[in-house]
Design an enzyme around this catalytic site. Structure first.
Site, mmCIF file in Angstrom:
data_model
loop_
_atom_site.group_PDB
_atom_site.id
_atom_site.type_symbol
_atom_site.label_atom_id
_atom_site.label_comp_id
_atom_site.label_asym_id
_atom_site.label_seq_id
_atom_site.Cartn_x
_atom_site.Cartn_y
_atom_site.Cartn_z
ATOM 1 C CB SER A 1 -1.153 -0.136 1.211
ATOM 2 O OG SER A 1 -1.875 1.157 1.411
ATOM 3 C CB SER B 1 5.461 11.274 10.448
ATOM 4 O OG SER B 1 4.574 12.400 10.361
ATOM 5 C CE1 TYR C 1 1.893 7.724 12.039
ATOM 6 C CE2 TYR C 1 2.259 10.021 12.054
ATOM 7 C CZ TYR C 1 2.164 9.124 11.470
ATOM 8 O OH TYR C 1 2.802 8.929 10.033
ATOM 9 C CE LYS D 1 5.436 7.322 11.523
ATOM 10 N NZ LYS D 1 6.241 6.117 10.872
ATOM 11 C CB THR E 1 -0.962 6.750 1.093
ATOM 12 O OG1 THR E 1 -1.093 7.227 2.587
ATOM 13 C CG2 THR E 1 0.504 7.378 0.841
HETATM 14 N N1 LIG Z 1 1.271 9.336 3.425
HETATM 15 C C1 LIG Z 1 1.815 10.274 4.321
HETATM 16 O O1 LIG Z 1 1.532 11.479 4.131
HETATM 17 C C2 LIG Z 1 2.943 9.901 5.377
HETATM 18 C C3 LIG Z 1 3.746 11.067 6.243
HETATM 19 C C4 LIG Z 1 4.299 10.834 7.280
HETATM 20 C C5 LIG Z 1 4.518 9.378 7.399
HETATM 21 N N2 LIG Z 1 4.178 8.405 6.839
HETATM 22 C C6 LIG Z 1 4.410 7.181 7.329
HETATM 23 O O2 LIG Z 1 4.811 6.393 6.011
HETATM 24 C C7 LIG Z 1 4.605 4.899 6.142
HETATM 25 C C8 LIG Z 1 3.704 4.236 5.095
HETATM 26 O O3 LIG Z 1 2.133 4.919 5.185
HETATM 27 P P1 LIG Z 1 1.321 5.175 4.084
HETATM 28 O O4 LIG Z 1 0.862 6.661 4.060
HETATM 29 O O5 LIG Z 1 1.744 4.674 2.908
HETATM 30 O O6 LIG Z 1 0.078 4.372 4.601
HETATM 31 P P2 LIG Z 1 -0.788 2.871 3.991
HETATM 32 O O7 LIG Z 1 -1.057 3.307 2.689
HETATM 33 O O8 LIG Z 1 -1.825 2.723 5.066
HETATM 34 O O9 LIG Z 1 0.283 2.005 4.256
HETATM 35 C C9 LIG Z 1 0.711 1.507 5.513
HETATM 36 C C10 LIG Z 1 1.286 0.123 5.497
HETATM 37 O O10 LIG Z 1 1.620 -0.417 6.795
HETATM 38 C C11 LIG Z 1 1.205 -1.511 6.790
HETATM 39 N N3 LIG Z 1 0.812 -1.979 8.208
HETATM 40 C C12 LIG Z 1 0.296 -1.313 9.156
HETATM 41 N N4 LIG Z 1 0.022 -1.932 10.209
HETATM 42 C C13 LIG Z 1 0.792 -3.151 10.263
HETATM 43 C C14 LIG Z 1 1.190 -4.173 11.045
HETATM 44 N N5 LIG Z 1 0.861 -4.258 12.139
HETATM 45 N N6 LIG Z 1 1.939 -5.141 10.545
HETATM 46 C C15 LIG Z 1 2.351 -4.974 9.456
HETATM 47 N N7 LIG Z 1 2.007 -3.897 8.389
HETATM 48 C C16 LIG Z 1 1.340 -2.960 8.892
HETATM 49 C C17 LIG Z 1 -0.127 -1.769 6.313
HETATM 50 O O11 LIG Z 1 -0.596 -3.101 5.973
HETATM 51 P P3 LIG Z 1 -2.139 -3.198 5.633
HETATM 52 O O12 LIG Z 1 -2.446 -2.723 4.308
HETATM 53 O O13 LIG Z 1 -2.279 -4.606 5.917
HETATM 54 O O14 LIG Z 1 -2.907 -2.315 6.827
HETATM 55 C C18 LIG Z 1 0.502 -1.141 4.834
HETATM 56 O O15 LIG Z 1 0.992 -2.027 4.021
HETATM 57 C C19 LIG Z 1 3.805 4.846 7.579
HETATM 58 O O16 LIG Z 1 4.910 4.621 8.561
HETATM 59 C C20 LIG Z 1 3.540 6.185 7.828
HETATM 60 O O17 LIG Z 1 3.375 6.638 9.325
HETATM 61 C C21 LIG Z 1 3.215 8.625 5.789
#
Ligand SMILES: NC(=O)c1ccc[n+]([C@@H]2O[C@H](COP(=O)([O-])OP(=O)(O)OC[C@H]3O[C@@H](n4cnc5c(N)ncnc54)[C@H](OP(=O)(O)O)[C@@H]3O)[C@@H](O)[C@H]2O)c1
Length: 338
Positions: free
Chosen positions: A58, A187, A212, A216, A247
């Protein structure tokens, strides 16, 4: 060799960094990616590298896996079940074509279960193949407080404790495969929070964004702790923040933010760019333990009150060793190889 940024590029980058909204949004990535010294991720040296991306089904993890494979790397993505793994491979074939997608495999890992971490790591060691890096990407903002099967608050376990355990279990393999890199996706939300080890599980004041941000911030401190202890073992430790990217995770956990900021959010590829860069670039031009955003090392603090007292980093390390029941070492120390 990565080209050195020109003085103009440095000035533009610094001007963006001074404004959170421009820097974190797609304005930041679009402007910076047009400056000199920004090779495409597909041109980075991925051939012969084997990388692990957690949460690769994802958002940023999916984008990172595709970009690594497009650069020629072999990629293992962790997913939470086989259906998600199969769907990820199908999607990669559709999005990137067979030649790229064939370099990606998956295995099942639930970071909310330390036994799953052990099983996953044991499978990697049994493969007897190198591992040149991990992108600790998996994560989520959870709406309410809950504990994992291991009895830890889940934000803390998924973002901090389980990645610590996974790195520990794979440390001998990473060292044997050196040069290798461990990259954690934090983050920008951590800029609002200081590390307080006794608050990591938000015992009395759980709020999704607070828990969170605590986790982080802990990722940033833990990265420096790893680098201090193992930076001379051929393993580099870095942490990056992706800015704001649209996302599935942001859509589900921050719908109001998504509605207001939608037009200026990055796409997942832009959000994942620095993680891919850190994984594959030959020469990062900065020592380990750093916080990165848009391919540059950044300050760990934007305000003075998020600095922790001396000793908090060691307290975090001791707590992680205790909670994970691990004592990281680059040599294999136990009968099961962990
Ligand atoms: N998008 C942003 O703007 C942003 C900003 C700052 C930081 N981040 C960080 O970027 C990273 C990716 O986030 P994203 O935005 O791409 O979110 P996302 O689309 O929800 O992807 C998150 C991924 O983490 C997996 N995950 C969640 N809980 C888990 C667990 N217990 N064990 C194993 N895998 C787990 C999810 O698996 P499932 O699909 O099975 O739930 C998914 O594959 C995260 O660490 C987030 O905090 C994102």
């Amino acid at each position: 060799m990565i080209p050195t940024p020109t003085p103009i590029a440095r000035v533009v980058d610094a001007a963006l960094e001074g404004t959170v909204v421009l820097s974190f949004s797609r304005v930041g990535s679009e402007v910076r990616s047009r400056l000199e010294g920004w090779p495409s991720t597909a041109s980075l040296p991925g051939d012969g590298r084997r990388m692990l991306v957690t949460g690769g089904n994802s958002g940023l993890g999916y984008a990172a896996a595709g970009a690594l494979a497009a650069a020629g790397a072999e990629v293992l993505v962790s997913v939470r079940d086989h259906d998600k793994g199969e769907r990820t491979l199908t999607r990669l074939h559709e999005d990137l074509g067979d030649d790229v997608a064939e370099r990606v495999r998956y295995d099942v890992l639930d970071l909310g279960d330390l036994a799953s971490v052990r099983t996953f790591a044991a499978a990697r060691r049994a493969e007897a193949a190198p591992l040149h890096g991990i992108i600790h990407n998996a994560g989520a903002m959870f709406p309410d407080r809950a504990e994992t099967v291991d009895g830890f608050e889940r934000t803390y376990q998924v973002h901090v404790l389980a990645p610590f355990a996974l790195t520990s279990d794979l440390l001998p393999l990473l060292a044997a495969s050196a040069p290798s890199r461990v990259i954690t996706v934090t983050s920008g939300g951590m800029y609002a929070q200081k590390l307080e080890v006794d608050q990591l599980e938000s015992p009395d004041d759980y709020r999704p964004s607070l828990a969170y941000a605590r986790a982080k911030r802990a990722q940033v401190v833990a990265t420096r702790a790893w680098a201090r202890r193992f930076g001379r073992s051929g393993i580099d430790f870095h942490v990056m923040h992706p800015g704001w990217a649209l996302t599935p995770g942001v859509e589900s956990s921050l719908p109001g933010f998504r509605r207001v900021m939608g037009p200026i959010l990055r796409d997942p590829t832009e959000g994942a760019d620095t993680a891919v860069y850190l994984a594959l670039a030959d020469d990062l031009g900065a020592g380990p333990g750093r916080l990165w955003h848009d391919r540059r090392p950044r300050n760990r603090h934007k305000v003075p009150w998020t600095r922790s007292p001396t000793g908090e980093e060691d307290a975090l390390w001791d707590r992680l060793c205790r909670d994970a029941a691990r004592e990281p070492s680059v040599t294999t120390t136990t009968a099961d190889g962990s």
